[in-house]
Design an enzyme around this catalytic site. Structure first.
Site, PDB file in Angstrom:
ATOM      1  N   THR A  12      -5.253  -6.760 -13.829  1.00 21.53           N
ATOM      2  CA  THR A  12      -4.995  -7.086 -15.300  1.00 21.53           C
ATOM      3  C   THR A  12      -3.641  -8.149 -15.560  1.00 21.53           C
ATOM      4  O   THR A  12      -3.833  -8.786 -16.574  1.00 21.53           O
ATOM      5  CB  THR A  12      -4.488  -5.918 -15.851  1.00 21.53           C
ATOM      6  OG1 THR A  12      -3.209  -5.337 -15.362  1.00 21.53           O
ATOM      7  CG2 THR A  12      -5.775  -4.818 -15.929  1.00 21.53           C
ATOM      8  N   ASP A 108      -1.897  -7.086  -0.908  1.00 22.02           N
ATOM      9  CA  ASP A 108      -1.038  -6.352  -1.735  1.00 22.02           C
ATOM     10  C   ASP A 108      -0.569  -5.098  -1.119  1.00 22.02           C
ATOM     11  O   ASP A 108       0.775  -4.903  -1.119  1.00 22.02           O
ATOM     12  CB  ASP A 108      -1.578  -6.025  -3.129  1.00 22.02           C
ATOM     13  CG  ASP A 108      -2.810  -5.289  -3.083  1.00 22.02           C
ATOM     14  OD1 ASP A 108      -3.641  -5.119  -2.013  1.00 22.02           O
ATOM     15  OD2 ASP A 108      -3.680  -5.315  -4.128  1.00 22.02           O
ATOM     16  N   GLY A 136      -8.118   3.549  -4.835  1.00 25.16           N
ATOM     17  CA  GLY A 136      -8.333   3.440  -3.431  1.00 25.16           C
ATOM     18  C   GLY A 136      -7.381   3.955  -2.440  1.00 25.16           C
ATOM     19  O   GLY A 136      -6.322   4.672  -3.100  1.00 25.16           O
ATOM     20  N   GLU A 157      -6.154  -1.802   7.412  1.00 23.77           N
ATOM     21  CA  GLU A 157      -6.933  -1.341   6.429  1.00 23.77           C
ATOM     22  C   GLU A 157      -7.350   0.205   6.452  1.00 23.77           C
ATOM     23  O   GLU A 157      -8.495   0.563   6.972  1.00 23.77           O
ATOM     24  CB  GLU A 157      -8.488  -2.150   6.394  1.00 23.77           C
ATOM     25  CG  GLU A 157      -8.248  -3.534   5.862  1.00 23.77           C
ATOM     26  CD  GLU A 157      -8.170  -3.503   4.511  1.00 23.77           C
ATOM     27  OE1 GLU A 157      -8.169  -2.526   3.621  1.00 23.77           O
ATOM     28  OE2 GLU A 157      -7.788  -4.824   3.988  1.00 23.77           O
ATOM     29  N   GLU A 179     -10.850   6.837   2.274  1.00 27.46           N
ATOM     30  CA  GLU A 179     -10.996   6.524   0.851  1.00 27.46           C
ATOM     31  C   GLU A 179     -11.982   7.344   0.051  1.00 27.46           C
ATOM     32  O   GLU A 179     -11.831   7.675  -1.185  1.00 27.46           O
ATOM     33  CB  GLU A 179     -11.082   5.219   0.570  1.00 27.46           C
ATOM     34  CG  GLU A 179     -10.972   4.532  -0.874  1.00 27.46           C
ATOM     35  CD  GLU A 179     -11.143   2.970  -0.834  1.00 27.46           C
ATOM     36  OE1 GLU A 179     -12.023   2.343  -1.564  1.00 27.46           O
ATOM     37  OE2 GLU A 179     -10.067   2.269  -0.312  1.00 27.46           O
TER      38      GLU A 179
END
Length: 311
Positions: A12, A108, A136, A157, A179
């Site tokens: 955003t 990130d 997530g 990951e 997840e």
């Protein structure tokens, strides 16, 4: 004195800040809407950086935090769910060409880990496991004061670790990932399936229930909501046990909105973790901590990346 410009590419907002060495507060800072569906996101990013670029001061490097997957070795955003035009996008080369300084990229979650290690809850630790449990599940790992990146730059990951071979589908399309169980999305999915099957609950059947509203219902004693968080915590414990076996950190740091649910999630997590580690030595002196940097984790992580690269 070294000056770094840090960039945080969000779904955003695009954020940029300039930092001087040994100062946690930025010299300049600004944010704009990402407007991800509109063209020329990179042009808007350039304008944002130019607006915060310190006047009469040499900038040594730019650090960039972006949703992944990314190729940090070559500075390429492979894809980001937010900005569709950034497909195999050579962001660091373009930034370096425009501003005349080196630029560095990481995803990130990895940079949240790096930021917490240098500026937040992980200070003083040399082996850090960071997990963000939100929409997530993301992660980052510091091994002996170095960020684990891997051959392709795709290491850590952690949310896509398989914890049940034939489990529910993860958002990536593969079955049984962590997840799919422990994220806000996984909690919401479980509740929706149970409500559809006729389970009793104080939650409404005819609208989407968020992980936050499910947590509120659990705190009111709703059995289905309590069960959803217990399952999430149990599988989170399974995942973290695997990560302890692989990385043997001295601290596990949790960030993200779901991780703020407290005992609702962590009672079952702690029990599951104790049951799954193959030797109790992994838990000796292990610190479980909350992330400290909040919304600034991306910027401070990008700053830490650039500073680390300039050493």
């Amino acid at each position: 004195m070294r000056t770094i410009v840090a960039i945080d590419v969000g779904g955003t907002q695009l954020r940029a800040a300039a930092y001087q060495h040994d100062q946690l507060e930025p010299l300049t800072h600004n944010r704009i809407e990402t407007k991800a569906k509109e063209p020329n996101a990179f042009g808007r990013l350039i304008d944002l950086i130019e607006g915060i670029w310190p006047k009469n001061m040499k900038v040594d490097a730019i650090g960039v935090s972006s949703p992944g997957p990314v190729d940090p070795h070559n500075g390429i955003v492979i894809m980001t769910p937010n900005i569709k035009e950034w497909h195999d996008f050579p962001i660091t080369a373009k930034l370096s060409e425009h501003f005349g300084v080196p630029a560095y990229l990481e995803n990130d979650a990895n940079l949240a880990a790096l930021g917490e290690w240098k500026f937040g809850a992980g200070r003083g630790h040399h082996n850090v496991l960071y997990l963000t449990v939100s929409t997530g599940v993301g992660g980052g790992v510091i091994i002996e004061d170095r960020l684990l990146q891997g051959f392709h730059g795709l290491a850590a990951e952690l949310g896509h670790t398989t914890v049940q071979a034939n489990g529910p589908l993860c958002g990536c399309g593969q079955p049984g990932h962590l997840e799919a169980f422990s994220s806000g999305t996984g909690i919401e999915r479980f509740v929706a399936e149970q409500l559809k099957a006729g389970r009793e609950s104080i939650l409404p059947v005819d609208k989407k229930n968020s992980a936050y509203t499910i947590a509120k219902a659990a705190k009111q004693g709703d059995a289905l909501s309590i069960e959803a968080y217990q399952i999430a915590g149990t599988y989170l414990g399974i995942g973290v046990a695997n990560f302890l076996h692989a990385f043997d950190p001295s601290i596990v740091i949790f960030g993200g909105g779901v991780s703020q649910s407290g005992p609702l999630l962590f009672d079952s997590f702690n029990e599951s973790l104790k049951q799954r580690v193959f030797h109790p030595r992994y838990l000796e002196e292990l610190v479980i901590a909350r992330a400290e940097l909040g919304d600034n984790s991306g910027l401070l992580g990008a700053r830490a990346l650039a500073e680390f690269k300039l050493q």
